[in-house]
Design an enzyme around this catalytic site. Sequence first.
Site, short mmCIF file in Angstrom:
data_model
loop_
_atom_site.label_atom_id
_atom_site.label_comp_id
_atom_site.label_asym_id
_atom_site.label_seq_id
_atom_site.Cartn_x
_atom_site.Cartn_y
_atom_site.Cartn_z
N HIS A 244 0.88 -1.18 0.00
CA HIS A 244 0.00 0.00 0.00
C HIS A 244 0.92 1.23 0.00
CE1 HIS A 244 -3.50 2.32 0.32
NE2 HIS A 244 -3.96 1.97 1.51
N GLN B 169 -0.23 4.87 1.03
CA GLN B 169 -0.47 5.00 2.47
C GLN B 169 0.84 5.22 3.22
OE1 GLN B 169 -3.70 4.65 4.19
NE2 GLN B 169 -2.38 5.73 5.64
N ASP C 208 -2.86 -2.11 12.13
CA ASP C 208 -3.78 -2.22 10.99
C ASP C 208 -4.74 -3.36 11.31
OD1 ASP C 208 -4.94 -2.08 8.44
OD2 ASP C 208 -3.35 -3.24 7.47
N CYS D 254 -3.87 3.16 9.53
CA CYS D 254 -4.21 3.60 8.17
C CYS D 254 -5.72 3.72 7.98
CB CYS D 254 -3.61 2.65 7.14
SG CYS D 254 -4.25 0.97 7.22
N ARG E 208 -3.10 11.54 2.79
CA ARG E 208 -3.23 10.77 1.54
C ARG E 208 -3.46 11.72 0.36
NH1 ARG E 208 -4.95 5.53 1.78
NH2 ARG E 208 -4.55 5.63 -0.46
#
Length: 320
Positions: free
Chosen positions: A146, A149, A236, A275, A303
């Site tokens: 990712h 991120q 996460d 995130c 982001r």
Amino acid sequence: MVGAVRLLQSADTENLDQMDHLLSIESMYPQNIVKYIDHAVTLKTRRGNHEEFPLSGQIWALIFSKSSTRTRVSFEVGIRELGGSPLFLSSNDIQLGRGEPIKDTARVLGRMVHGAIIRTYAQSDVEEFSSFAGIPTINALTDDEHPCQILADLLTVREKLGGWDGKRFAFVGDGYSNMARSWCWAAKHLGFQLTIGSPSDYQPPSDFLGKIDAPNISVTSNPAEAVAGADVVNTDVWLSMGQEGQSEKEAQFKSYQVNSELLAEASEGHIVLHCLPAYRGKEISEDVLEKHSKTIFQQAENRLHVQKGIMARMAKHRVL
Ligand code: CP
Ligand code: NVA
């Protein structure tokens, strides 16, 4: 070369302004990571007062096979703020979802849009798309990585702690998730200490760690040990998209919740990153999420700024 656009390595430091793809943190050079974050700072400062619209006249497609709030909205808003138009394509609504090959989808879209942002399962699908489409391609999350991120998270760390040099990072949770793997590559490239705290069945496997070959990354099954002295504590979801219903997996994470007891091991002045989306009472407690919400939602906002910087650097005024 496929299509009309010259394909450059995403890690090409000499051609930063001509970068064509952002496929992974793994494939980035440290200098570029720092440059993208510097650029995001500039764009964040100038938000609402842009003088340049590098995506003017361009259409960028978002091709998503998984759910999204932050990624979708931040890209759609960012594209518009840079003068372009987003085109959201759920894979269920296009022929890709009925089995049309990635390489055919790529060659069609490559002739119709100026850039592609892809959220899917296999990393190889994003890479295949990028090599066939001939347009800038961004990985908006795969099972492996990712990258957008991580760049936003690094910007947040810089804003909150002044930078990452000499800082200790902990990742508590699924040590072989896309987020954990991306953090490992970031630690490899930037040199900060990273400790992954995960149940033994969900630690980064030895072949992955061997490929990374970074002495600044350590792995433990003891979450308190992972967090000890950490300046940045990251977590996460325990079940990533596509793993819903794996209750036998989730059961192994019960002692890996980021809560106030665990954070007592962290450094004074530590920050907590997530995130999002977060599952309160699972990977993070309600009180910790709310206590650190300013940082966590700043992380989400970042982001937008980071991705605008990436797209601005990729934009070419290609006439279709
Ligand atoms: N962090 C993140 O990618 O969020 P979304 O799944 O909502 O896009
Ligand atoms: N690891 C999570 C990240 C969500 C942004 C997932 O893949 O679902």
